[in-house]
Design a protein around this motif. Structure first.
Motif, PDB file in Angstrom:
ATOM      1  N   VAL A 181       0.850  -1.189   0.000  1.00 25.02           N
ATOM      2  CA  VAL A 181       0.000   0.000   0.000  1.00 25.02           C
ATOM      3  C   VAL A 181       0.882   1.233   0.000  1.00 25.02           C
ATOM      4  CG1 VAL A 181      -1.755   1.315   1.254  1.00 25.02           C
ATOM      5  CG2 VAL A 181      -1.850  -1.194   1.228  1.00 25.02           C
ATOM      6  N   THR A 182       0.806   2.032  -1.063  1.00 22.09           N
ATOM      7  CA  THR A 182       1.501   3.320  -1.064  1.00 22.09           C
ATOM      8  C   THR A 182       0.610   4.353  -0.385  1.00 22.09           C
ATOM      9  OG1 THR A 182       0.599   4.051  -3.197  1.00 22.09           O
ATOM     10  CG2 THR A 182       2.628   2.747  -3.248  1.00 22.09           C
ATOM     11  N   GLY A 183       1.246   5.403   0.143  1.00 14.81           N
ATOM     12  CA  GLY A 183       0.470   6.417   0.859  1.00 14.81           C
ATOM     13  C   GLY A 183      -0.262   5.819   2.048  1.00 14.81           C
ATOM     14  N   ALA A 184       0.397   4.890   2.747  1.00 20.53           N
ATOM     15  CA  ALA A 184      -0.284   4.090   3.767  1.00 20.53           C
ATOM     16  C   ALA A 184      -0.720   4.883   4.988  1.00 20.53           C
ATOM     17  CB  ALA A 184       0.615   2.927   4.201  1.00 20.53           C
ATOM     18  N   THR A 185      -0.132   6.050   5.212  1.00 18.02           N
ATOM     19  CA  THR A 185      -0.547   6.849   6.366  1.00 18.02           C
ATOM     20  C   THR A 185      -1.441   8.019   5.948  1.00 18.02           C
ATOM     21  OG1 THR A 185       1.522   8.120   6.228  1.00 18.02           O
ATOM     22  CG2 THR A 185       1.476   6.251   7.746  1.00 18.02           C
ATOM     23  N   GLY A 186      -1.826   8.051   4.676  1.00 15.57           N
ATOM     24  CA  GLY A 186      -2.742   9.082   4.215  1.00 15.57           C
ATOM     25  C   GLY A 186      -4.178   8.754   4.591  1.00 15.57           C
ATOM     26  N   ASN A 187      -5.089   9.616   4.198  1.00 16.62           N
ATOM     27  CA  ASN A 187      -6.487   9.448   4.593  1.00 16.62           C
ATOM     28  C   ASN A 187      -7.089   8.151   4.076  1.00 16.62           C
ATOM     29  OD1 ASN A 187      -6.842  12.004   5.996  1.00 16.62           O
ATOM     30  ND2 ASN A 187      -6.676  12.971   3.991  1.00 16.62           N
ATOM     31  N   ILE A 188      -6.837   7.845   2.809  1.00 13.23           N
ATOM     32  CA  ILE A 188      -7.373   6.612   2.237  1.00 13.23           C
ATOM     33  C   ILE A 188      -6.514   5.420   2.657  1.00 13.23           C
ATOM     34  CG2 ILE A 188      -7.947   5.382   0.109  1.00 13.23           C
ATOM     35  CD1 ILE A 188      -8.231   8.164  -1.219  1.00 13.23           C
ATOM     36  N   GLY A 189      -5.186   5.580   2.563  1.00 12.14           N
ATOM     37  CA  GLY A 189      -4.277   4.477   2.837  1.00 12.14           C
ATOM     38  C   GLY A 189      -4.421   3.896   4.223  1.00 12.14           C
ATOM     39  N   ARG A 190      -4.577   4.751   5.216  1.00 15.79           N
ATOM     40  CA  ARG A 190      -4.693   4.266   6.598  1.00 15.79           C
ATOM     41  C   ARG A 190      -5.960   3.420   6.763  1.00 15.79           C
ATOM     42  NH1 ARG A 190      -2.138   5.560  11.187  1.00 15.79           N
ATOM     43  NH2 ARG A 190      -1.011   7.276  10.169  1.00 15.79           N
ATOM     44  N   LEU A 231       8.704  -4.205  -3.434  1.00 13.14           N
ATOM     45  CA  LEU A 231       7.658  -5.043  -4.014  1.00 13.14           C
ATOM     46  C   LEU A 231       7.975  -6.526  -3.974  1.00 13.14           C
ATOM     47  CD1 LEU A 231       7.071  -2.659  -7.006  1.00 13.14           C
ATOM     48  CD2 LEU A 231       5.447  -3.077  -5.179  1.00 13.14           C
ATOM     49  N   ALA A 232       9.073  -6.879  -3.353  1.00  8.70           N
ATOM     50  CA  ALA A 232       9.465  -8.289  -3.298  1.00  8.70           C
ATOM     51  C   ALA A 232       8.372  -9.113  -2.620  1.00  8.70           C
ATOM     52  CB  ALA A 232      10.788  -8.433  -2.538  1.00  8.70           C
ATOM     53  N   GLY A 233       7.922 -10.156  -3.306  1.00  9.19           N
ATOM     54  CA  GLY A 233       6.932 -11.050  -2.736  1.00  9.19           C
ATOM     55  C   GLY A 233       5.505 -10.549  -2.777  1.00  9.19           C
ATOM     56  N   ALA A 234       5.272  -9.412  -3.397  1.00 10.15           N
ATOM     57  CA  ALA A 234       3.928  -8.825  -3.408  1.00 10.15           C
ATOM     58  C   ALA A 234       3.055  -9.423  -4.504  1.00 10.15           C
ATOM     59  CB  ALA A 234       4.016  -7.320  -3.589  1.00 10.15           C
ATOM     60  N   ASP A 235       1.776  -9.568  -4.185  1.00 12.12           N
ATOM     61  CA  ASP A 235       0.797 -10.038  -5.169  1.00 12.12           C
ATOM     62  C   ASP A 235       0.037  -8.873  -5.799  1.00 12.12           C
ATOM     63  OD1 ASP A 235       1.123 -12.909  -4.530  1.00 12.12           O
ATOM     64  OD2 ASP A 235       0.271 -12.314  -2.598  1.00 12.12           O
ATOM     65  N   ALA A 236      -0.175  -7.800  -5.012  1.00 13.64           N
ATOM     66  CA  ALA A 236      -0.985  -6.681  -5.498  1.00 13.64           C
ATOM     67  C   ALA A 236      -0.438  -5.384  -4.928  1.00 13.64           C
ATOM     68  CB  ALA A 236      -2.451  -6.865  -5.105  1.00 13.64           C
ATOM     69  N   LEU A 237      -0.734  -4.295  -5.629  1.00 11.03           N
ATOM     70  CA  LEU A 237      -0.224  -2.975  -5.261  1.00 11.03           C
ATOM     71  C   LEU A 237      -1.349  -1.960  -5.307  1.00 11.03           C
ATOM     72  CD1 LEU A 237       2.088  -0.805  -4.891  1.00 11.03           C
ATOM     73  CD2 LEU A 237       2.320  -0.851  -7.390  1.00 11.03           C
ATOM     74  N   PHE A 238      -1.513  -1.211  -4.221  1.00  9.44           N
ATOM     75  CA  PHE A 238      -2.409  -0.060  -4.224  1.00  9.44           C
ATOM     76  C   PHE A 238      -1.557   1.163  -4.510  1.00  9.44           C
ATOM     77  CE2 PHE A 238      -4.418   3.576  -2.020  1.00  9.44           C
ATOM     78  CZ  PHE A 238      -5.599   3.622  -2.736  1.00  9.44           C
ATOM     79  N   LEU A 239      -1.882   1.854  -5.587  1.00  7.69           N
ATOM     80  CA  LEU A 239      -1.047   2.933  -6.087  1.00  7.69           C
ATOM     81  C   LEU A 239      -1.785   4.263  -5.973  1.00  7.69           C
ATOM     82  CD1 LEU A 239       1.718   3.332  -7.415  1.00  7.69           C
ATOM     83  CD2 LEU A 239       0.641   2.919  -9.629  1.00  7.69           C
ATOM     84  N   ASN A 240      -1.140   5.214  -5.318  1.00 10.92           N
ATOM     85  CA  ASN A 240      -1.741   6.528  -5.100  1.00 10.92           C
ATOM     86  C   ASN A 240      -0.764   7.593  -5.565  1.00 10.92           C
ATOM     87  OD1 ASN A 240      -3.046   8.823  -4.175  1.00 10.92           O
ATOM     88  ND2 ASN A 240      -3.586   7.921  -2.195  1.00 10.92           N
ATOM     89  N   LEU A 241      -1.181   8.404  -6.525  1.00 11.73           N
ATOM     90  CA  LEU A 241      -0.314   9.455  -7.059  1.00 11.73           C
ATOM     91  C   LEU A 241       0.145  10.405  -5.977  1.00 11.73           C
ATOM     92  CD1 LEU A 241       0.944  10.760  -9.591  1.00 11.73           C
ATOM     93  CD2 LEU A 241      -1.173  12.056  -9.880  1.00 11.73           C
ATOM     94  N   ALA A 242      -0.668  10.596  -4.940  1.00 15.90           N
ATOM     95  CA  ALA A 242      -0.310  11.508  -3.853  1.00 15.90           C
ATOM     96  C   ALA A 242       0.924  11.041  -3.097  1.00 15.90           C
ATOM     97  CB  ALA A 242      -1.487  11.666  -2.885  1.00 15.90           C
TER      98      ALA A 242
END
Length: 285
Positions: A4-13, A59-70
């Protein structure tokens, strides 16, 4: 494993919490792990996507990625997409924007243009993808928090500007379902996400006043004053002026249409702005 990118942002958290509830391993990317405050079972990794470093280890071992331009600029996010392909990630869920129309008009709006370019990069990657085109985020109202705390008066050029604010929890709920999809229902889908009601800026400010229990109102200012207040080191004045003018267009023109996507995808009604205001009342007090 979901990154999860932006994991501490409003959506990411919110998204991280949802994935943890589902018992899914999560790697949360943040610039400051010490201050992240995420659940203990989450793998919290320092990552500044604006830095010119190799993102492959993220990304090592990751199956999926949540990508946020922010979470980083366009070039750095595109490097992350390339790294996802090389790392064998199978799916990207992109937090895009309802400003994207898929028409030449996208080139005249910098918000649409930046997200449209990123959508194209994700499509071209060959990975499975889902785009979440969110409308006006309810959290954008946090920009009014200092003024409401200080005087209860929000200075804005367009009190009558209309939008359909969407709650960050609804965005996170849809993102989680897309990331965890095992049926292919979300593959290649563009989810257009809004809240349940069209509101003017003045109505949003009034709803915040009801939530905090004291009067609030909007005082109209010029577009130039608003753009100058919005501009900063990472947001040029020209872009601020364009954004202010864009908001103004919704005063006389129809706002983005309401969608039923949140309810259709999640099974629950989209959360109202009034609910959001009550949940965030402490930010305005």
């Amino acid at each position: 494993m979901i990154v999860v990118t932006g994991a501490t942002g409003n959506i990411g958290r919110r998204l991280v919490d949802r994935l943890v509830e589902e018992g899914v391993p999560v790697r949360a990317l943040t610039r400051d792990p010490a201050r992240a405050g995420l659940p203990a079972q989450v793998e919290v990794v320092r990552a500044d996507l604006t830095e010119d470093t190799d993102p492959a280890p993220l990304l090592a071992g990751a199956d999926a990625l949540f990508l946020n331009l922010a979470a980083g600029g366009g070039d750095s996010v595109e490097r992350l997409i390339d790294a996802a392909v090389k790392a064998g990630v199978s799916r990207i869920v992109l937090n895009s924007s309802l400003a994207v129309t898929g028409t030449p008009a996208d080139e005249t709006n910098f918000i649409a243009r930046s997200h449209a370019l990123l959508e194209r990069a994700v499509r071209d990657s060959g990975l499975e993808w889902t785009f979440l085109r969110g409308g006006n985020y309810a959290t954008n109202a946090l920009n009014w928090a200092p003024a409401i705390r200080e005087s209860g008066v929000v200075r804005d050029p367009h009190p009558g500007a209309r939008s359909v604010p969407v709650h960050e929890a609804d965005l996170a709920d849809v993102a989680a379902l897309a990331l965890l999809d095992r049926t292919g229902a979300h593959a290649g889908q563009v989810h257009r996400l809004t809240g349940p009601e069209v509101l003017t800026n003045a109505q949003q400010v009034a709803a915040i006043g009801e939530a905090v229990g004291r009067p609030t109102r909007i005082e109209q200012i010029s577009e130039d004053e608003a753009a100058e207040a919005m501009a900063g080191p990472h947001f040029p004045l020209a872009a601020a002026r364009q954004l202010v003018r864009l908001f103004g267009q919704s005063v006389d023109a129809p706002a983005f249409a309401r969608t039923d996507t949140v309810e259709r995808v999640t099974g629950h009604p989209a959360r109202t702005f009034a609910q959001w205001a009550r949940e965030h009342a402490g930010d305005f007090s």
